[in-house]
Write a protein that holds these residues in place. Structure first.
Motif, PDB file in Angstrom:
ATOM      1  N   GLU A  24      19.245   8.337 -15.227  1.00 52.78           N
ATOM      2  CA  GLU A  24      19.914   7.286 -15.993  1.00 52.78           C
ATOM      3  C   GLU A  24      20.216   6.078 -15.112  1.00 52.78           C
ATOM      4  O   GLU A  24      20.056   4.931 -15.534  1.00 52.78           O
ATOM      5  CB  GLU A  24      21.194   7.852 -16.606  1.00 52.78           C
ATOM      6  N   LYS A  25      20.635   6.348 -13.885  1.00 51.26           N
ATOM      7  CA  LYS A  25      20.923   5.265 -12.945  1.00 51.26           C
ATOM      8  C   LYS A  25      19.643   4.514 -12.574  1.00 51.26           C
ATOM      9  O   LYS A  25      19.633   3.279 -12.498  1.00 51.26           O
ATOM     10  CB  LYS A  25      21.586   5.836 -11.687  1.00 51.26           C
ATOM     11  N   THR A  33      21.762  12.348 -14.364  1.00 48.21           N
ATOM     12  CA  THR A  33      22.486  11.102 -14.091  1.00 48.21           C
ATOM     13  C   THR A  33      21.728  10.210 -13.113  1.00 48.21           C
ATOM     14  O   THR A  33      21.832   8.984 -13.178  1.00 48.21           O
ATOM     15  CB  THR A  33      23.883  11.403 -13.523  1.00 48.21           C
TER      16      THR A  33
END
Length: 311
Positions: free
Chosen positions: A268-269, A265
């Motif tokens: 992805e950020k 994550t």
């Protein structure tokens, strides 16, 4: 055992003198292989050029590969009489590029090295041709490993005493075994770590005085930056995070699907924050992608350079 530098690079281990952020000359160890456009490999916290052992020869078929040990790491100089400033690695990376490259290189950087490379692309955009970052602690909320936390909390005077007494050298078999256990935990396939790997991974800590102190100092800087970030005091992490959209060079973000230190994550950020970026998740890959998933990493880098017309 054969010298790794001599076995890996045509000219073996070389050195370049740069000026650090405090104005002192510092000797940086590096090796290079191949011809063509420059590609710089930047290691992470506590490691050195050896961590790129599976990438140097494959990438040298396409570029002039330069792998160096950051100040305080590996075979580079370890100034023990002065304390480092937060962010010193960024300026030092810029000066290494200016000394060794006649055009903006590809920078391939893992873990903490990736954080340094992101900041370099913000502060010195003219020094970065293409950027590849792997498993970056850009949104880290804590130091990811218990040993890092211990070193970050231990006064440097105590670590300096341990280092000066050469305890790592005196207890080398035990030190290597503990390090091997911990390194296997960041590999998807722990069995791939050989005895030769363990020897060279631990070599600077056992054989080169000052290594443990400088790594501990860097960990203390990192812990302080995370603490300031959490308490919303001025810090380098926030500075880099807030300017990610300023990175304009083509950027490839590689992330291990099973990275237990920094989750996907975060990748992805990061991908959403950089305008000209591509994210590629590496299957069957933990935090140590350079060693554990080198074939996938190398293939992704070459494809990225072709797609962005660097090759």
């Amino acid at each position: 055992m054969k010298d790794w530098w001599q076995a890996t690079f045509p000219q073996g281990r070389q050195s370049v003198i740069i000026t650090d952020t405090q104005g002192y000359p510092v000797q940086i160890a590096y090796g290079e292989k191949g011809t063509g456009k420059p590609l710089i490999l930047l290691h992470g916290m506590g490691t050195w050029s050896y961590n790129w052992r599976h990438s140097i020869a494959p990438l040298s078929k396409y570029c002039r590969v330069i792998s160096f040990d950051a100040k305080g790491y590996g075979f580079s100089e370890k100034p023990l009489t002065r304390r480092e400033d937060s962010g010193h690695q960024i300026v030092e990376l810029a000066r290494i590029i200016q000394e060794l490259c006649d055009e903006p290189p590809v920078i391939v950087a893992e873990s903490l090295g990736g954080l340094i490379a992101l900041s370099l692309a913000q502060q010195y955009p003219g020094l970065v041709g293409r950027l590849v970052v792997v498993n970056v602690p850009i949104f880290a909320e804590k130091l990811p490993h218990w040993a890092m936390w211990v070193l970050a909390q231990t006064p440097l005077e105590i670590i300096g005493t341990i280092d000066s007494l050469r305890l790592a050298y005196l207890f080398a078999p035990l030190f290597r075994e503990v390090m091997a256990i911990e390194r296997r935990r960041v590999l998807f396939d722990p069995s791939m770590l050989t005895q030769e790997d363990i020897y060279w991974i631990t070599y600077p800590f056992i054989e080169i005085p000052g290594t443990l102190v400088k790594v501990a100092e860097e960990l203390q800087i990192a812990a302080r930056e995370i603490e300031h970030w959490q308490s919303q005091k001025p810090n380098l992490l926030s500075k880099i995070q807030n300017k990610l959209n300023a990175i304009q060079c083509p950027t490839l973000i590689l992330w291990g699907a099973q990275d237990s230190w920094f989750p996907v994550t975060h990748g992805e950020k990061l991908h959403k924050s950089i305008p000209n970026a591509k994210l590629q998740i590496l299957p069957n890959c933990c935090h140590d992608a350079a060693a554990g998933s080198s074939k996938d990493v190398n293939t992704a880098i070459v494809e990225f350079l072709r797609d962005t017309n660097f090759l």
